[in-house]
Design an enzyme around this catalytic site. Structure first.
Site, short mmCIF file in Angstrom:
data_model
loop_
_atom_site.label_atom_id
_atom_site.label_comp_id
_atom_site.label_asym_id
_atom_site.label_seq_id
_atom_site.Cartn_x
_atom_site.Cartn_y
_atom_site.Cartn_z
CG ASN A 98 37.34 19.86 50.80
OD1 ASN A 98 36.70 18.92 50.63
ND2 ASN A 98 38.01 20.15 51.90
CD GLU A 479 34.31 44.80 52.31
OE1 GLU A 479 34.76 43.78 52.85
OE2 GLU A 479 33.30 45.36 52.88
CE LYS A 483 36.23 43.16 55.36
NZ LYS A 483 34.96 43.99 55.52
CD GLU A 486 35.47 46.01 59.51
OE1 GLU A 486 34.46 45.58 60.36
OE2 GLU A 486 35.83 45.37 58.63
CG HIS A 502 29.90 67.08 43.37
ND1 HIS A 502 29.31 68.27 42.83
CD2 HIS A 502 29.62 66.22 42.47
CE1 HIS A 502 28.81 68.02 41.65
NE2 HIS A 502 29.10 67.01 41.55
CE LYS A 602 32.56 36.77 61.39
NZ LYS A 602 33.25 37.42 60.19
#
Length: 607
Positions: A98, A479, A483, A486, A502, A602
């Site tokens: 893998n 992002e 996170k 969250e 600004h 989810k």
């Protein structure tokens, strides 16, 4: 993601291997195979497509033997054919794998010069041929394995068996999970506990850099330095949230550590190793003539789309509109004839995004979706789909699915640039090479998270946090803030760095960390000027940058996270990983429910 299962036992291995592979089907695959030792010699059965084809091959030609390895493969290097299916091997060794061997091209050239003959297009065969050469040179299987592992670069999990050694199996792990199962006069290897569920409840997981020597009665672990070590054996209840978590405390932590393999899978599936150019499935529209692309998504997927907007407009000169799906569906914007709609979703079932798709369809747009679930409703209703092949993501906060989306859209943007002739082919090939560097660099970040853990202790005390970024890294600032909100419940906001003067500069004081996503590149100096303004007002500046950028900001930075050097084009993908890691470690310190944060689901399948 591919799947591995192995057994050293007393009964027929093939039925156990086949059952284990069936339990790994959820990962997605397009070929499968099994190898066992028969009278001390390696025999293989492989098949393209689903496991039913492998089952039929085994019925036609049964495979005896009590020691063996099996694999479900998702094609990256080489097409999904029987010849490219795992296990790969020679007369002396068989390998399942893998992940991605990043330096396979260099190793292959070296091995071919030494007389090794290759028969496939895969990076995995490089491992088998390297082992074969070492065995021919007189190394024992264990010595050959350790020497080979030391030569490999990238993210991988491996399982090996050897001719003449009917009670030996060797495994190794770097950046991809691998578990050892302890049975009664039998031992097992598997990608996760689910593969081994019917065989044993006693599981030990390799740690990063480990290898393990497995016999019918024991497993001996060695760390990266080659020292023998003990790894804890745990009892699993094989239900619910404990399956597949391994040594990690949370699914989110495990999924963070799957970034290198997931990104590598996408890159090597979508970039032709020979031409070094993007590969896409046949699309029912002409990328060269699309007049405008309209993108819609929710949450982190929307931020991935904003990054794609930056790439598509700056590299391919394709006009792009981007909007959150919950707003887009009600604004009912006019869409151009012949336009392309792009939807981004992990689940392919997000209600607002699905409604946006249907509006685009009604407006005569062709539909391209970026999805992780090819059987989803959005997949069925799209004209074409690009699959992120991130595998199941259990943690509510998106991690590996986000970087997979970014990687897919980075390759897509290069393909559009190629079709529209906005970049020379040589430059597109160079940028494809840059994408191929990411898995190894991601593994570097994950191997040493000490600085991020220490930073987390500071951030955990904050009430408000600002994230800043420019260009393609502006969505990564968004992002990072998302996170943190969250899973730690700390108020955080992401801003374009140039917008700070600004609005958000009014919030800055000594209690507010200002986290800057600022790799070296054309926009670095502009971001540095914005940070100087924040530092002058007492802001606690936290810098995520490479060595060169960190050196320039040393005088104003309260904390610095130094990341591997990467071309600015690929920086959004690489820098997403440490900002997610920071949120994770802050949440752990605060004791929140990392995998299932309050009020969140989810997949949001209702409005």
């Amino acid at each position: 993601m591919c799947g591995i299962v192995g057994v050293v036992g007393t009964g027929a291995a093939a039925p156990l291997l086949l059952d284990g592979l069936k339990r790994l089907e959820y990962r997605g695959y397009d070929s499968a195979g099994i190898a066992t030792l028969v009278n001390g010699h390696i025999e293989r059965r492989r098949a393209e497509g689903k496991l039913v084809n492998l089952t039929e091959a085994l019925e036609r030609q049964p495979l005896p033997g009590v020691t063996g390895i099996g694999h479900t493969r998702w094609a990256t290097h080489g097409a999904p054919t029987e010849s490219n299916a795992h296990p790969h091997g020679t007369a002396r060794v068989a390998v399942v794998h893998n992940g991605i061997i990043e330096n396979h091209a260099e190793l292959r050239a070296e091995l071919e010069a030494a007389g090794q003959e290759f028969s496939t297009d895969t990076d995995t065969e490089t491992v088998a041929q390297l082992l074969d050469l070492l065995l021919k040179q007189g190394f024992s299987p264990i010595e050959a394995a350790k020497a080979a592992f030391a030569r490999l670069e990238g993210a991988y999990a491996l399982a090996l068996i050897f001719t003449g050694h009917s009670e030996l199996m060797i495994g190794a792990q770097r950046g991809a999970p691998l578990a050892v199962g302890f049975g009664d006069q039998e031992m097992y290897l598997g990608s996760d506990a689910l593969a081994l569920a019917p065989l044993t409840r006693k599981i030990a997981y390799l740690e990063d850099g480990d290898c393990v020597v497995v016999t019918r009665e024991s497993a001996t672990f060695f760390d990266r330095a080659g020292a023998e070590v003990q790894r804890a054996v745990k009892l699993t209840n094989l239900t619910g949230a404990s399956i597949g978590k391994g040594n990690f405390r949370h699914f989110m932590e495990k999924e963070l550590h799957e970034h290198p393999v997931v990104i590598g899978d996408v890159v090597h599936r979508m970039i032709d190793a020979g031409t070094r150019l993007p590969m896409l499935p046949d699309l029912p529209f002409d990328l060269a003539t699309v007049p405008r692309l309209t993108m819609s998504a929710c949450g982190s997927a929307y931020y991935a789309g904003l990054t794609a907007k930056f790439w598509l407009e700056s590299l391919a000169r394709l006009p792009v509109d981007a909007d959150v799906a919950s707003e887009f569906r009600y604004r009912a914007p006019p869409l151009p004839p012949g336009g392309l709609g792009m939807l981004v979703s992990q689940s392919g079932e997000t209600a607002d995004t699905l409604a946006a798709l249907r509006y685009m369809r009604a407006e005569g747009q062709k539909i391209l979706s970026i999805l992780n679930v090819p059987e989803s409703t959005m997949a069925r209703e799209s004209d074409a789909m690009l699959e992120t092949i991130a595998g199941p993501e259990i943690g509510v906060a998106s991690t590996k699915a986000f970087t997979a989306q970014l990687t897919v859209m980075a390759v897509f943007a290069l393909k559009v640039a190629l079709a529209r002739g906005t970049l020379p082919e040589a430059e597109i090939a160079r940028l494809c090479d840059v994408l191929r560097e990411i898995p190894a660099k991601a593994a570097e970040i994950l191997e040493d998270d000490g600085p991020i853990r220490r930073l987390a202790a500071r951030i955990a005390e904050a009430r408000d946090v600002l994230y800043l970024g420019r260009g393609g890294c502006f969505p990564i600032a968004l992002e990072g803030a998302l996170k943190l909100k969250e899973i730690s419940y700390i108020h955080a906001e992401g801003y374009a760095a140039g917008e700070m003067k600004h609005r958000p500069i009014a919030l800055i004081d000594k209690a507010v960390p200002v986290i800057a996503i600022c790799p070296s590149g054309p926009l670095f100096e502009k971001t540095a000027s914005n940070l100087q303004e924040a530092a002058a007002r007492g802001g606690q500046i936290v810098v995520f940058s490479d060595q060169a950028g960190a050196a320039k900001l040393h005088s104003i930075a309260a904390e610095t996270i130094i990341l591997p050097q990467i071309d600015p084009f690929a920086a959004p993908i690489l820098y997403a990983i440490p900002v997610q890691m920071l949120a994770y470690h802050v949440a752990v310190l605060k004791g929140t429910d990392v995998d299932q944060p309050r009020n969140l689901a989810k997949s949001v399948t209702v409005e």
